[in-house]
Design a protein around this motif. Structure first.
Motif, PDB file in Angstrom:
ATOM      1  N   UNK A 178       0.839  -1.208   0.000  1.00 17.54           N
ATOM      2  CA  UNK A 178       0.000   0.000   0.000  1.00 17.54           C
ATOM      3  C   UNK A 178       0.870   1.252   0.000  1.00 17.54           C
ATOM      4  N   UNK A 179       0.292   2.338  -0.502  1.00 14.25           N
ATOM      5  CA  UNK A 179       1.010   3.604  -0.566  1.00 14.25           C
ATOM      6  C   UNK A 179       0.763   4.473   0.660  1.00 14.25           C
ATOM      7  N   UNK A 180      -0.408   4.339   1.264  1.00 15.10           N
ATOM      8  CA  UNK A 180      -0.756   5.173   2.404  1.00 15.10           C
ATOM      9  C   UNK A 180       0.004   4.708   3.659  1.00 15.10           C
ATOM     10  N   UNK A 181       0.722   5.619   4.274  1.00  9.70           N
ATOM     11  CA  UNK A 181       1.476   5.289   5.489  1.00  9.70           C
ATOM     12  C   UNK A 181       0.547   4.908   6.635  1.00  9.70           C
ATOM     13  N   UNK A 182      -0.609   5.586   6.727  1.00 13.20           N
ATOM     14  CA  UNK A 182      -1.563   5.275   7.793  1.00 13.20           C
ATOM     15  C   UNK A 182      -2.121   3.861   7.626  1.00 13.20           C
ATOM     16  N   UNK A 183      -2.480   3.522   6.367  1.00 12.31           N
ATOM     17  CA  UNK A 183      -2.987   2.179   6.097  1.00 12.31           C
ATOM     18  C   UNK A 183      -1.914   1.136   6.363  1.00 12.31           C
ATOM     19  N   UNK A 184      -0.671   1.457   5.968  1.00 18.52           N
ATOM     20  CA  UNK A 184       0.435   0.534   6.208  1.00 18.52           C
ATOM     21  C   UNK A 184       0.607   0.258   7.699  1.00 18.52           C
ATOM     22  N   UNK A 185       0.490   1.311   8.498  1.00 15.04           N
ATOM     23  CA  UNK A 185       0.650   1.147   9.942  1.00 15.04           C
ATOM     24  C   UNK A 185      -0.475   0.293  10.529  1.00 15.04           C
ATOM     25  N   UNK A 186      -1.696   0.491  10.051  1.00 15.09           N
ATOM     26  CA  UNK A 186      -2.827  -0.320  10.519  1.00 15.09           C
ATOM     27  C   UNK A 186      -2.623  -1.789  10.168  1.00 15.09           C
ATOM     28  N   UNK A 187      -2.132  -2.035   8.954  1.00 10.86           N
ATOM     29  CA  UNK A 187      -1.893  -3.412   8.537  1.00 10.86           C
ATOM     30  C   UNK A 187      -0.769  -4.050   9.355  1.00 10.86           C
ATOM     31  N   UNK A 188       0.252  -3.272   9.673  1.00  9.23           N
ATOM     32  CA  UNK A 188       1.333  -3.799  10.502  1.00  9.23           C
ATOM     33  C   UNK A 188       0.832  -4.116  11.912  1.00  9.23           C
ATOM     34  N   UNK A 189      -0.018  -3.221  12.437  1.00 10.10           N
ATOM     35  CA  UNK A 189      -0.594  -3.487  13.761  1.00 10.10           C
ATOM     36  C   UNK A 189      -1.445  -4.758  13.728  1.00 10.10           C
ATOM     37  N   UNK A 190      -2.238  -4.925  12.676  1.00 10.69           N
ATOM     38  CA  UNK A 190      -3.055  -6.134  12.553  1.00 10.69           C
ATOM     39  C   UNK A 190      -2.165  -7.371  12.438  1.00 10.69           C
ATOM     40  N   UNK A 191      -1.072  -7.243  11.675  1.00 13.94           N
ATOM     41  CA  UNK A 191      -0.107  -8.346  11.556  1.00 13.94           C
ATOM     42  C   UNK A 191       0.469  -8.708  12.917  1.00 13.94           C
ATOM     43  N   UNK A 192       0.827  -7.693  13.695  1.00  7.72           N
ATOM     44  CA  UNK A 192       1.415  -7.941  15.005  1.00  7.72           C
ATOM     45  C   UNK A 192       0.431  -8.646  15.935  1.00  7.72           C
ATOM     46  N   UNK A 193      -0.837  -8.276  15.844  1.00  6.76           N
ATOM     47  CA  UNK A 193      -1.840  -8.904  16.717  1.00  6.76           C
ATOM     48  C   UNK A 193      -2.113 -10.350  16.292  1.00  6.76           C
TER      49      UNK A 193
END
Length: 357
Positions: A178-193
């Motif tokens: 993804x290009x959006x940094x905010x979306x990327x961060x949400x996806x990383x948080x979901x990955x971590x959980x």
């Protein structure tokens, strides 16, 4: 001592005593002929005195009492040992059917005579042995069902672990695309959980499906794994665990494991924005009979200084609070310049554990 006026009186008393015995009972002479039999013997084996008294015991029932085990008892064991208890005989007795009998035998030797008498009592344990066999069969069937359950549980855990790994990999790939940094961060948080859930599941799987899990070992292993995967060399953070001795149910362990994982991850990510030599995250678990208290504390910057970063953990806080509600516990957060302490309590008692802050 009783003095009998004639021999018949003694025989009458002896027969009365024999008839009083509730179990089948016979008296044999030294040639194994029946001298007397109890009333219960006649009832149990459905024979009459006419075809019993004076007969060789092996010839009773047209020879059907010629039992090899009975011969061994009377002709080999009793002459050598004078007594035998609980000698088991399984035989198809005439008029009765197949029975399992425990035989108790005594040899009586008289001082003024070379003859001897053998007392032989029977106890029918057919029903008892049947119950024991049914219990043994039921136990084997239960063990087999448990074995099958363990196999299914292991297969299910394996599939769950694989599914979580696949989901985590997809989330990570999406985060990179993804290009959006905010979306990327949400996806990383979901990955971590998702990885957190996988980590809890992995540690529970290591307990071999045991319903009660030793809490100290479980939390120590879990936190050690989290520390090794999240703490980098540039910012060494010590993650320590202190617990009372005790066990928790596997269902409670899942919730506590997810809570600890979420709180430790948040502390690692937000409590130490700048390097600190003595960075510490301390996880404690205290037990007071049926009550308990879980605390995760750190000596980091606290929420006041890290409030901006902390706002990004709203989903994590919501997850923790939902799990706390599920456990019927209370959530408390205390933050200051010397760090943060979060307590999950299902009791009201004074803590005896140290805190990081």
């Amino acid at each position: 001592m009783i003095n009998f006026q004639n021999l018949d009186d003694g025989r009458t008393l002896a027969q009365a005593i024999v008839n009083t015995i509730p179990e089948p009972f016979i008296v044999l002479d030294d040639t194994f002929h029946v001298l007397a039999a109890s009333a219960s013997f006649y009832r149990t084996f459905k024979v009459d005195p006419e075809h019993t008294q004076g007969r060789l015991v092996y010839s009773l029932g047209d020879g059907q009492w010629d039992i090899p085990a009975l011969r061994v008892l009377l002709e080999t064991i009793i002459p050598e040992h004078a007594a035998m208890d609980g000698f088991e005989v399984e035989h198809d007795f005439p008029n009765v059917g197949r029975r399992i009998m425990l035989l108790n035998a005594r040899q009586v030797i008289y001082e003024d005579s070379s003859s001897r008498t053998i007392l032989l009592a029977f106890m029918d344990v057919t029903a008892r042995r049947s119950i024991e066999r049914e219990k043994e069969l039921l136990l084997k069937q239960t063990e087999e069902l448990l074995r099958q359950k363990d196999i299914l549980l292991q297969e299910m855990q394996h599939r769950v672990a694989n599914s979580l790994q696949i989901i985590a990999s997809i989330l990570l790939l999406k985060a990179r695309a993804v290009l959006s940094e905010e979306t990327r961060q949400h996806l990383k948080d979901a990955h971590q959980r998702v990885m957190s859930v996988a980590e809890v599941q992995r540690h529970l799987h290591a307990s071999d499906g045991i319903d009660q899990i030793e809490v100290g070992s479980y939390l120590s292993t879990l936190c050690g794994s989290l520390a090794s995967s999240m703490v980098g060399e540039s910012q060494p953070i010590s993650v320590k665990v202190m617990t009372d001795m005790g066990t928790i149910g596997s269902d409670t362990a899942v919730s506590l494991g997810l809570i600890v994982t979420e709180l430790v991850i948040n502390a690692v990510k937000y409590a130490f924005p700048n390097p600190k030599d003595d960075s510490l995250i301390l996880v404690t678990y205290e037990i007071d009979e049926e009550d308990w208290k879980l605390t995760v504390s750190d000596n980091g910057v606290g929420k006041i200084a890290g409030e901006t970063a902390g706002n990004k953990t709203g989903l994590g806080t919501a997850i923790v609070q939902a799990l706390v509600k599920q456990l019927n516990a209370e959530f408390e957060s205390v933050s200051g310049a010397d760090g943060m302490k979060i307590s999950i309590t299902r009791a009201t008692f004074t803590s005896h554990m140290p805190q990081a802050a």
